[in-house]
Design a protein around this motif. Structure first.
Motif, PDB file in Angstrom:
ATOM      1  N   MET A 331       0.623  -1.006   0.041  1.00 49.22           N
ATOM      2  CA  MET A 331      -0.020   0.172   0.065  1.00 49.22           C
ATOM      3  C   MET A 331       0.900   1.229   0.043  1.00 49.22           C
ATOM      4  O   MET A 331       0.420   2.175  -0.503  1.00 49.22           O
ATOM      5  CB  MET A 331      -0.990  -0.040   1.273  1.00 49.22           C
ATOM      6  CG  MET A 331      -2.002  -1.099   1.279  1.00 49.22           C
ATOM      7  SD  MET A 331      -3.148  -0.900  -0.310  1.00 49.22           S
ATOM      8  CE  MET A 331      -4.217   0.683   0.279  1.00 49.22           C
ATOM      9  N   GLU A 332       1.970   1.204   0.676  1.00 47.30           N
ATOM     10  CA  GLU A 332       2.939   2.553   0.674  1.00 47.30           C
ATOM     11  C   GLU A 332       3.440   2.562  -0.587  1.00 47.30           C
ATOM     12  O   GLU A 332       3.652   3.645  -1.318  1.00 47.30           O
ATOM     13  CB  GLU A 332       3.863   2.230   1.842  1.00 47.30           C
ATOM     14  CG  GLU A 332       4.912   3.547   1.801  1.00 47.30           C
ATOM     15  CD  GLU A 332       5.606   3.310   3.189  1.00 47.30           C
ATOM     16  OE1 GLU A 332       6.565   4.224   3.340  1.00 47.30           O
ATOM     17  OE2 GLU A 332       5.620   2.302   4.020  1.00 47.30           O
ATOM     18  N   ALA A 333       3.918   1.360  -1.165  1.00 48.53           N
ATOM     19  CA  ALA A 333       4.618   1.475  -2.699  1.00 48.53           C
ATOM     20  C   ALA A 333       3.611   1.967  -3.610  1.00 48.53           C
ATOM     21  O   ALA A 333       3.757   3.289  -4.447  1.00 48.53           O
ATOM     22  CB  ALA A 333       5.059   0.136  -3.120  1.00 48.53           C
ATOM     23  N   LYS A 334       2.200   1.739  -3.404  1.00 46.30           N
ATOM     24  CA  LYS A 334       1.201   2.154  -4.378  1.00 46.30           C
ATOM     25  C   LYS A 334       1.038   3.585  -4.158  1.00 46.30           C
ATOM     26  O   LYS A 334       0.881   4.216  -5.200  1.00 46.30           O
ATOM     27  CB  LYS A 334      -0.127   1.435  -4.173  1.00 46.30           C
ATOM     28  CG  LYS A 334      -1.263   1.759  -4.921  1.00 46.30           C
ATOM     29  CD  LYS A 334      -2.752   1.197  -4.421  1.00 46.30           C
ATOM     30  CE  LYS A 334      -3.136   1.844  -3.021  1.00 46.30           C
ATOM     31  NZ  LYS A 334      -3.498   3.339  -3.215  1.00 46.30           N
ATOM     32  N   LEU A 360       3.802   0.459 -10.703  1.00 49.23           N
ATOM     33  CA  LEU A 360       2.338   0.460 -10.227  1.00 49.23           C
ATOM     34  C   LEU A 360       1.662  -0.776 -10.792  1.00 49.23           C
ATOM     35  O   LEU A 360       0.830  -1.384  -9.837  1.00 49.23           O
ATOM     36  CB  LEU A 360       1.569   1.607 -10.519  1.00 49.23           C
ATOM     37  CG  LEU A 360       0.174   2.036 -10.213  1.00 49.23           C
ATOM     38  CD1 LEU A 360       0.278   2.077  -8.320  1.00 49.23           C
ATOM     39  CD2 LEU A 360      -0.345   3.169 -10.642  1.00 49.23           C
ATOM     40  N   GLY A 361       1.727  -1.200 -11.822  1.00 50.67           N
ATOM     41  CA  GLY A 361       1.126  -2.298 -12.376  1.00 50.67           C
ATOM     42  C   GLY A 361       1.668  -3.431 -11.486  1.00 50.67           C
ATOM     43  O   GLY A 361       0.525  -4.505 -11.028  1.00 50.67           O
ATOM     44  N   SER A 368      -3.838  -7.647  -5.677  1.00 48.06           N
ATOM     45  CA  SER A 368      -4.822  -8.374  -5.871  1.00 48.06           C
ATOM     46  C   SER A 368      -5.110  -9.709  -5.470  1.00 48.06           C
ATOM     47  O   SER A 368      -5.883 -10.681  -5.583  1.00 48.06           O
ATOM     48  CB  SER A 368      -5.072  -8.574  -7.671  1.00 48.06           C
ATOM     49  OG  SER A 368      -4.075  -8.944  -8.289  1.00 48.06           O
ATOM     50  N   LYS A 369      -3.791 -10.271  -5.331  1.00 49.08           N
ATOM     51  CA  LYS A 369      -3.581 -11.583  -4.592  1.00 49.08           C
ATOM     52  C   LYS A 369      -4.067 -11.397  -3.134  1.00 49.08           C
ATOM     53  O   LYS A 369      -4.546 -12.596  -2.679  1.00 49.08           O
ATOM     54  CB  LYS A 369      -2.144 -12.018  -4.857  1.00 49.08           C
ATOM     55  CG  LYS A 369      -1.657 -12.422  -6.326  1.00 49.08           C
ATOM     56  CD  LYS A 369      -0.033 -12.620  -6.347  1.00 49.08           C
ATOM     57  CE  LYS A 369       0.464 -13.059  -7.470  1.00 49.08           C
ATOM     58  NZ  LYS A 369       0.180 -14.280  -7.858  1.00 49.08           N
ATOM     59  N   LEU A 370      -3.699 -10.356  -2.512  1.00 51.73           N
ATOM     60  CA  LEU A 370      -4.068 -10.196  -1.130  1.00 51.73           C
ATOM     61  C   LEU A 370      -5.418 -10.287  -0.800  1.00 51.73           C
ATOM     62  O   LEU A 370      -5.744 -10.717   0.232  1.00 51.73           O
ATOM     63  CB  LEU A 370      -2.917  -8.972  -0.658  1.00 51.73           C
ATOM     64  CG  LEU A 370      -1.713  -9.222  -0.109  1.00 51.73           C
ATOM     65  CD1 LEU A 370      -1.103  -8.098   0.156  1.00 51.73           C
ATOM     66  CD2 LEU A 370      -1.568 -10.167   0.921  1.00 51.73           C
ATOM     67  N   MET A 371      -5.994  -9.334  -1.736  1.00 50.71           N
ATOM     68  CA  MET A 371      -7.672  -8.777  -1.562  1.00 50.71           C
ATOM     69  C   MET A 371      -8.290  -8.758  -2.697  1.00 50.71           C
ATOM     70  O   MET A 371      -7.578  -8.389  -3.672  1.00 50.71           O
ATOM     71  CB  MET A 371      -7.652  -7.651  -0.818  1.00 50.71           C
ATOM     72  CG  MET A 371      -6.940  -6.469  -1.292  1.00 50.71           C
ATOM     73  SD  MET A 371      -7.223  -4.892  -0.307  1.00 50.71           S
ATOM     74  CE  MET A 371      -6.155  -5.336   1.123  1.00 50.71           C
ATOM     75  N   ARG A 379      -6.734  -1.947 -12.723  1.00 51.42           N
ATOM     76  CA  ARG A 379      -5.688  -0.686 -12.266  1.00 51.42           C
ATOM     77  C   ARG A 379      -4.376  -1.406 -12.835  1.00 51.42           C
ATOM     78  O   ARG A 379      -3.474  -0.688 -13.299  1.00 51.42           O
ATOM     79  CB  ARG A 379      -5.673  -0.269 -10.827  1.00 51.42           C
ATOM     80  CG  ARG A 379      -6.872   0.558 -10.760  1.00 51.42           C
ATOM     81  CD  ARG A 379      -6.843   1.022  -9.226  1.00 51.42           C
ATOM     82  NE  ARG A 379      -7.957   1.873  -8.960  1.00 51.42           N
ATOM     83  CZ  ARG A 379      -8.395   2.413  -7.920  1.00 51.42           C
ATOM     84  NH1 ARG A 379      -7.661   2.160  -6.650  1.00 51.42           N
ATOM     85  NH2 ARG A 379      -9.517   2.915  -7.294  1.00 51.42           N
ATOM     86  N   ALA A 380      -4.008  -2.731 -12.350  1.00 49.40           N
ATOM     87  CA  ALA A 380      -2.826  -3.242 -12.739  1.00 49.40           C
ATOM     88  C   ALA A 380      -2.799  -3.290 -14.391  1.00 49.40           C
ATOM     89  O   ALA A 380      -1.767  -2.869 -14.969  1.00 49.40           O
ATOM     90  CB  ALA A 380      -2.430  -4.520 -12.417  1.00 49.40           C
ATOM     91  N   SER A 381      -3.862  -3.707 -14.990  1.00 45.70           N
ATOM     92  CA  SER A 381      -3.783  -3.684 -16.449  1.00 45.70           C
ATOM     93  C   SER A 381      -3.554  -2.573 -17.130  1.00 45.70           C
ATOM     94  O   SER A 381      -2.872  -2.534 -18.150  1.00 45.70           O
ATOM     95  CB  SER A 381      -5.064  -4.622 -16.776  1.00 45.70           C
ATOM     96  OG  SER A 381      -5.122  -4.683 -18.423  1.00 45.70           O
ATOM     97  N   ALA A 382      -4.232  -1.503 -16.737  1.00 46.50           N
ATOM     98  CA  ALA A 382      -4.268  -0.344 -17.021  1.00 46.50           C
ATOM     99  C   ALA A 382      -2.739   0.408 -16.987  1.00 46.50           C
ATOM    100  O   ALA A 382      -2.336   1.041 -17.950  1.00 46.50           O
ATOM    101  CB  ALA A 382      -5.293   0.777 -16.450  1.00 46.50           C
ATOM    102  N   ALA A 383      -2.203   0.186 -16.035  1.00 49.84           N
ATOM    103  CA  ALA A 383      -0.964   0.631 -15.643  1.00 49.84           C
ATOM    104  C   ALA A 383       0.091   0.176 -16.569  1.00 49.84           C
ATOM    105  O   ALA A 383       0.837   0.675 -17.141  1.00 49.84           O
ATOM    106  CB  ALA A 383      -0.496   0.354 -14.248  1.00 49.84           C
ATOM    107  N   TYR A 384       0.205  -1.373 -16.731  1.00 47.70           N
ATOM    108  CA  TYR A 384       1.004  -2.113 -17.799  1.00 47.70           C
ATOM    109  C   TYR A 384       0.637  -1.583 -18.992  1.00 47.70           C
ATOM    110  O   TYR A 384       1.689  -1.246 -19.851  1.00 47.70           O
ATOM    111  CB  TYR A 384       0.772  -3.615 -17.519  1.00 47.70           C
ATOM    112  CG  TYR A 384       0.981  -4.304 -16.534  1.00 47.70           C
ATOM    113  CD1 TYR A 384       2.390  -4.059 -16.014  1.00 47.70           C
ATOM    114  CD2 TYR A 384       0.281  -5.087 -15.925  1.00 47.70           C
ATOM    115  CE1 TYR A 384       2.948  -4.794 -14.936  1.00 47.70           C
ATOM    116  CE2 TYR A 384       0.787  -6.119 -14.721  1.00 47.70           C
ATOM    117  CZ  TYR A 384       2.031  -5.660 -14.327  1.00 47.70           C
ATOM    118  OH  TYR A 384       2.349  -6.398 -13.201  1.00 47.70           O
ATOM    119  N   LYS A 385      -0.469  -1.082 -19.674  1.00 42.21           N
ATOM    120  CA  LYS A 385      -0.721  -0.846 -20.922  1.00 42.21           C
ATOM    121  C   LYS A 385      -0.166   0.479 -20.916  1.00 42.21           C
ATOM    122  O   LYS A 385       0.304   1.004 -22.042  1.00 42.21           O
ATOM    123  CB  LYS A 385      -2.241  -0.693 -21.227  1.00 42.21           C
ATOM    124  CG  LYS A 385      -2.714  -2.311 -21.210  1.00 42.21           C
ATOM    125  CD  LYS A 385      -4.195  -2.196 -21.490  1.00 42.21           C
ATOM    126  CE  LYS A 385      -4.782  -3.563 -21.723  1.00 42.21           C
ATOM    127  NZ  LYS A 385      -6.339  -3.347 -21.837  1.00 42.21           N
TER     128      LYS A 385
END
Length: 491
Positions: A331-334, A360-361, A368-371, A379-385
């Protein structure tokens, strides 16, 4: 002056910056006695070595070699010295004495660190105006004339010259380091490693610590990259050893930035080692070094690196099943990554912005693995793109492949949870795209890992989709590709 401090002084003089632009090509030695020409000094890991037998015999000692015990015994009058191969201790008249490095067998002969020879036999040090160092015993009677500068002469009583050692100059070391760094930046890894080795073989840790640490860190970086390509365990262990050499010199006080980066790299290396060994202690060691790096006061100046360390710690804690600590770090990294995206400072730096999106991705992928929150994988997908807009296949092929691999992992996790029907197809498509770069010939380890993930997904499809046999055959084929890669490389 005691023998110990004379030896220490000599070591410092040998490698200090006085030898810039030195040359030993024009060196003539005039003595009243004979010259021994077969001393044959060696440099191993930055330590200058000389053959033990010749040194002792030239000073009138009797030498006995015990091959069974790998031990050399030298005796003169009431004195006795015992040296054991691969040991850093000498026994002198019954007392243990610590050496600067181990006694070695080189070319079938026992060698000792040159500073031990000077401690034992050289109490008189002459340093002439041309930067030549002449190490002699107290009763040295001859004149030594050296035409040239930057030479090191080891002489014994009655004027016998043992040998001349030509040290690497500071200019030469600097040039080699620059060349090695350039090779590393251009991904010429084997050539970079050879350059760094050349530096480390010709300077000492004590005499030139900054260059020694620089070369060690560079070696660590090079072996870390090589570990991604082949022989992961062997190369990452070499990286760890190199990084540990560097942090034995760097500190938060004398070089905080390099200390900070090296600690983080060392943590990352231990995490890679854990991936190959599965040993919990390797992962704990990774966390330990990540924590140490955060103790260095570089947070504000290197905020993106701080976020990356927090991501690494979160990833390690997740594997250790410390979910609350993992969540806190991620969460801090995010928050840091998202804050940086809003920072106008990065608006005109497309590469840095793509790095932020990349990080960020990865962070959202682990969250998403944690919760389970629908927006996290989105958001991960959008960041990767967004990252892929800069990290194109033409400009950054390796990053391009890695981002597609990460997206394959993201969609694969969703498929395994049964959340989205088309996620399995998306995962396979992303993995296939990464294989456009991760070829068996060039990146066998990544090729094996991606094929393993694809095989797992095909096996899942063989249970959950209509074409059970077709997917089973595809899984078997992917596993075959994994074995093909494993047969060529150690992972």
């Amino acid at each position: 002056m005691s023998k110990f401090y004379v030896g220490l002084l000599i070591l410092c003089l040998i490698f200090m910056g006085q030898f810039i632009n030195s040359s030993a090509l024009n060196s003539n030695l005039k003595t009243e006695k004979s010259v021994i020409t077969d001393l044959n000094p060696k440099v191993v890991g930055g330590t200058v070595y000389v053959p033990a037998k010749i040194v002792f015999l030239s000073h009138g000692w009797e030498v006995t070699w015990l091959s069974k015990d790998k031990m050399l015994i030298a005796v003169k009058d009431n004195e006795k010295v015992i040296l054991k191969i691969d040991s850093k201790k000498a026994i002198i008249n019954g007392e243990d004495v610590e050496l600067s490095d181990i006694v070695r067998i080189i070319d079938d002969e026992s060698y000792i660190p040159v500073d031990f020879a000077t401690q034992k036999f050289g109490e008189k040090v002459i340093w002439d105006k041309n930067g030549n160092i002449i190490m002699v015993s107290p009763d040295f009677e001859s004149n030594v004339i050296v035409n040239g500068h930057g030479n090191i002469i080891i002489a014994k009583a009655k004027g016998v010259i043992l040998d001349i050692l030509e040290p690497i100059s500071s200019d030469t070391a600097y040039d080699l380091l620059r060349a090695a760094d350039t090779l590393l930046e251009n991904n010429n890894i084997p050539e970079a490693i050879e350059k760094y080795k050349s530096v480390l073989e010709n300077i000492s840790k004590q005499g030139n610590p900054n260059y020694y640490a620089h070369a060690s860190k560079g070696m660590g970086d090079a072996y870390s990259i090589l570990a991604q390509i082949k022989d992961t365990k062997a190369n990452i262990e070499k990286a760890i050893s190199s990084y540990e050499n560097a942090i034995s010199i760097y500190s938060a006080e004398n070089n905080p930035v390099n200390y900070y980066y090296t600690l983080n790299n060392l943590g990352s290396a231990y995490k890679v080692l854990w991936e190959t060994t599965g040993r919990k202690e390797d992962l704990l060691e990774a966390v330990n070094y990540f924590k140490k790096s955060l103790d260095v006061d570089c947070t504000e100046k290197y905020i993106l690196d701080y976020a990356f360390i927090k991501y690494n710690m979160g990833s390690a804690y997740l594997e250790l099943k410390h979910e609350s600590l993992a969540l806190e770090c991620l969460m801090e990294a995010k928050d840091i990554y998202e804050s940086c995206l809003e920072n106008l400072e990065f608006n005109n730096d497309s590469y840095t912005r793509s790095s932020i999106q990349y990080g960020l991705g990865n962070t959202y992928k682990l969250l998403s693995k944690l919760m389970f929150k629908k927006e996290y994988p989105e958001r991960a997908s959008a960041a990767y793109k967004e990252a892929l807009k800069i990290r194109t296949i033409e400009s950054y092929p390796f990053d391009y492949a890695d981002i597609h691999r990460c997206m394959g992992e993201l969609y694969g996790d969703i498929a395994k949870q049964g959340i989205s029907k088309d996620s399995l197809k998306k995962a396979l498509e992303e993995y296939m795209e990464s294989l456009s770069i991760y070829s068996l010939e060039k990146y066998p380890i990544h090729y094996a890992k991606v094929n393993y993930e694809m095989a797992s997904l095909y096996m899942l499809a063989s249970y959950t989709q209509e074409d059970k046999m077709g997917n089973f055959i595809k899984a078997n084929k992917a596993f075959g590709e994994v074995m093909k890669a494993l047969s060529k490389n150690e992972i």
